[in-house]
Design an enzyme around this catalytic site. Sequence first.
Site, PDB file in Angstrom:
ATOM      1  N   ARG A  20      25.243  15.249   2.429  1.00  0.00           N
ATOM      2  CA  ARG A  20      26.354  14.397   2.815  1.00  0.00           C
ATOM      3  C   ARG A  20      26.907  14.709   4.190  1.00  0.00           C
ATOM      4  O   ARG A  20      28.112  14.825   4.364  1.00  0.00           O
ATOM      5  CB  ARG A  20      27.480  14.529   1.789  1.00  0.00           C
TER       6      ARG A  20
ATOM      7  N   PHE B 226      18.026  14.490  -7.640  1.00  0.00           N
ATOM      8  CA  PHE B 226      18.201  13.193  -8.314  1.00  0.00           C
ATOM      9  C   PHE B 226      17.377  12.072  -7.705  1.00  0.00           C
ATOM     10  O   PHE B 226      17.313  11.000  -8.268  1.00  0.00           O
ATOM     11  CB  PHE B 226      19.678  12.824  -8.513  1.00  0.00           C
ATOM     12  N   HIS B 227      16.704  12.315  -6.565  1.00  0.00           N
ATOM     13  CA  HIS B 227      15.715  11.308  -6.162  1.00  0.00           C
ATOM     14  C   HIS B 227      14.462  11.409  -7.027  1.00  0.00           C
ATOM     15  O   HIS B 227      13.675  10.473  -7.087  1.00  0.00           O
ATOM     16  CB  HIS B 227      15.371  11.425  -4.677  1.00  0.00           C
TER      17      HIS B 227
HETATM   18  C1  HEM Z   1      14.063   3.983   0.477  1.00  0.00           C
HETATM   19  C2  HEM Z   1      14.228   4.967  -0.324  1.00  0.00           C
HETATM   20  C3  HEM Z   1      15.286   6.039  -0.166  1.00  0.00           C
HETATM   21  C4  HEM Z   1      15.575   6.853   0.901  1.00  0.00           C
HETATM   22  C5  HEM Z   1      14.884   6.878   2.243  1.00  0.00           C
HETATM   23  C6  HEM Z   1      16.677   7.686   0.506  1.00  0.00           C
HETATM   24  C7  HEM Z   1      17.241   8.686   1.316  1.00  0.00           C
HETATM   25  C8  HEM Z   1      18.366   9.425   0.976  1.00  0.00           C
HETATM   26  C9  HEM Z   1      18.892  10.538   1.730  1.00  0.00           C
HETATM   27  C10 HEM Z   1      18.271  11.116   2.993  1.00  0.00           C
HETATM   28  C11 HEM Z   1      20.013  10.970   1.115  1.00  0.00           C
HETATM   29  C12 HEM Z   1      20.888  12.160   1.498  1.00  0.00           C
HETATM   30  C13 HEM Z   1      21.941  11.828   2.462  1.00  0.00           C
HETATM   31  C14 HEM Z   1      22.914  12.977   2.683  1.00  0.00           C
HETATM   32  O1  HEM Z   1      23.291  13.688   1.733  1.00  0.00           O
HETATM   33  O2  HEM Z   1      23.334  13.163   3.846  1.00  0.00           O
HETATM   34  C15 HEM Z   1      20.206  10.113  -0.030  1.00  0.00           C
HETATM   35  C16 HEM Z   1      21.261  10.199  -0.898  1.00  0.00           C
HETATM   36  C17 HEM Z   1      21.356   9.494  -2.082  1.00  0.00           C
HETATM   37  N1  HEM Z   1      20.406   8.622  -2.605  1.00  0.00           N
HETATM   38 FE1  HEM Z   1      18.730   7.995  -1.689  1.00  0.00          FE
HETATM   39  N2  HEM Z   1      17.033   7.373  -0.764  1.00  0.00           N
HETATM   40  C18 HEM Z   1      16.206   6.385  -1.217  1.00  0.00           C
HETATM   41  C19 HEM Z   1      16.202   5.797  -2.471  1.00  0.00           C
HETATM   42  C20 HEM Z   1      17.140   6.045  -3.445  1.00  0.00           C
HETATM   43  C21 HEM Z   1      17.120   5.494  -4.766  1.00  0.00           C
HETATM   44  C22 HEM Z   1      16.037   4.563  -5.322  1.00  0.00           C
HETATM   45  C23 HEM Z   1      18.231   5.933  -5.376  1.00  0.00           C
HETATM   46  C24 HEM Z   1      18.723   5.661  -6.779  1.00  0.00           C
HETATM   47  C25 HEM Z   1      18.310   4.706  -7.554  1.00  0.00           C
HETATM   48  C26 HEM Z   1      18.965   6.749  -4.446  1.00  0.00           C
HETATM   49  C27 HEM Z   1      20.180   7.347  -4.688  1.00  0.00           C
HETATM   50  C28 HEM Z   1      20.864   8.176  -3.813  1.00  0.00           C
HETATM   51  C29 HEM Z   1      22.158   8.744  -4.072  1.00  0.00           C
HETATM   52  C30 HEM Z   1      23.013   8.524  -5.319  1.00  0.00           C
HETATM   53  C31 HEM Z   1      22.481   9.562  -2.981  1.00  0.00           C
HETATM   54  C32 HEM Z   1      23.714  10.431  -2.811  1.00  0.00           C
HETATM   55  C33 HEM Z   1      24.813   9.742  -2.112  1.00  0.00           C
HETATM   56  C34 HEM Z   1      25.988  10.679  -1.934  1.00  0.00           C
HETATM   57  O3  HEM Z   1      25.785  11.882  -1.731  1.00  0.00           O
HETATM   58  O4  HEM Z   1      27.111  10.182  -2.042  1.00  0.00           O
HETATM   59  N3  HEM Z   1      18.264   6.813  -3.288  1.00  0.00           N
HETATM   60  N4  HEM Z   1      19.176   9.195  -0.101  1.00  0.00           N
END
Ligand code: HEM
Length: 584
Positions: A447, A384-385
């Site tokens: 997560r 979903f990223h």
């Molecule tokens: C600076 C940019 C971003 C970085 C470095 C980033 C990094 C990450 C990482 C590493 C995770 C996984 C964490 C885990 O499961 O332990 C995550 C989860 C997530 N990210 Fe991002 N992300 C970025 C931008 C975005 C954007 C633009 C969106 C949506 C518009 C987004 C939505 C999400 C969502 C919904 C999760 C899941 C949260 C959960 O599991 O409850 N991210 N992100």
Amino acid sequence: MSVERETFADRYPEEAELVRRSFLVAFTALGLGALFGIIQALHRTNVLRFIPSTDYYTVLTAHGVLLVIVFTIFYLVGLYQWAVTRSLDRSPTNINFTRAWLTLMTIGSVITGLTILLGFVDQIGISADVLFTFYAPLQAHPLFYTGLVVFIIGTWLAGVDWFRTWLHWKQDNPDERIPLQTFMVLTTMIMWYVATIGVAIAVLFFLLPWSLGLIETVNPLLTRTLFWFFGHPVVYFWLLPAYMLWYTVLPKLAGGRLFSDPLARVVFVLFVLLSTPVGIHHQYVDPGIAEGFKFIAMTNTMFLLLPSLLTAFTVVASMEHGARQRGGEGLFRWLTALPWRDPAFTGMALAGLMFAAGGFSGMINAGMNINYLVHNTIWVPGHFHLTVGTAVALTMMAGTYWLWPQLTNRRLYSRPIGLLQVVMWFGGMALMSNSMHVAGLYGVPRRTAEPQYAGFDFQTAFGSIAELNVQLAVGGTLLFVSTLLFLGNLALSLGNPKVDGLGQTLPEPLSGPDDSPRVLDNMKLWAGIALVLVLLAYALPLGAIVQNGGLFGTGGDAYPVSVLGRFDPGVGLDAVRELLGVGR
Ligand code: HEM
Ligand SMILES: [Cu+2]
């Protein structure tokens, strides 16, 4: 100033102010969300750790909620307010009402956001580390759910506002087709009304009373199912504003016209019909839902490929048309005639490309059996990223480069920085999401602050987990820098002097609205069919869940606190005897 060059801000100053305000909230959330994103990317890969791992869920919840609830939806309401006003060429019926729902949404988001962030300060005793999926058995402070309720009511009123404006327009223009952008807004909102039924019931009747202590227990499977009833269509709520930009703005940026207005309408109607009866595809591993219902959800999900493939076709065809208008030739050489130096165009085109990749990994998620391979691994955020994190987020940023001058009458501070920004997002996401997908295949979980599981080896086919971690960290860092470039570019634009004549018009489609059957404009019909499909997909599974587990669950002690105190060997033995068919 000629009417041609008049901007939206010239013609509708008050509305432009409201659009700017919703974008301001959206971009604040984007900045904060990106900060939390980089923190967790560096933490879970062990590259840089400065928060205790116990705070990881606060960071992750804030990241998820700020980005997929606040950023995307505030951008959506801003864009849709612009689109309705522009395409009907008409102010809202009562602009104070417009102000009111935007204020409600803002208050709701601030309450929810603060409740999450207070989790960093243990002394206060308020927290909401429930992740953006917020279903039981995780429980948040009541303020978290209260904020969500206020926010959602705000979005409902936004829809009321747009429907009302449209109905008034219709009285003045009884024989005209709904303008395409308004059509997109109305269909999106019908989908939203249907989808939010699930989350509204979950929060109002179960989660909020439960966290207030009014009811003792909830049925986790019931609240999960209600959440995913909403949780799948919400992804189209994020996506459809990006589609609107691809259908109505991208062809113009490419130098041409939309290929087909009727096809665009069909696609939006298909999302109304097909987006809700599929949520059970998030619950393939949930016990308590019969396999048959899961299978039906899978089949319904595969139908959703259709509108996305239609979109790919229409958008590419419109781009090709634009390129040929600009003198492009050859089977593929026309690609070089596209305006690749324009950050708005390039951002959207790259976002569309990533969406295709996201579609492929989405197919894997949707497959009932192959899903078991990737379920709850970091593959899922990898997927979903690409979709919401790039197709949607990057399109929204790119769209802003085009829209901003018309909302502010100021030129963008720097187009080259904009170009660098969108390309950097693409590159950063290619790295981050690639590593997430691959690591997921090796079983690395999502997560968690500690995915390494000391003493446990992840077997890789080639390369190493360390290498994937570096990819993730570098990709995440590029994304963070890209976000800073985006926000900085916009902030610096505010220092530019106001100028006249930045207005842009959107060209008519090659095949216009009159080529589409009138029945497409029948909103009541589509809403009705959507509800029937929802009933067909959900009545039986929900009935079974309530029948088996009760409305409020079976009791408060679902978790064995101590194995020894509970284990009754007699029960196990009886079961074995029964299986073997031997009597006592
Ligand atoms: C600076 C940019 C971003 C970085 C470095 C980033 C990094 C990450 C990482 C590493 C995770 C996984 C964490 C885990 O499961 O332990 C995550 C989860 C997530 N990210 Fe991002 N992300 C970025 C931008 C975005 C954007 C633009 C969106 C949506 C518009 C987004 C939505 C999400 C969502 C919904 C999760 C899941 C949260 C959960 O599991 O409850 N991210 N992100
Ligand atoms: Cu889904």
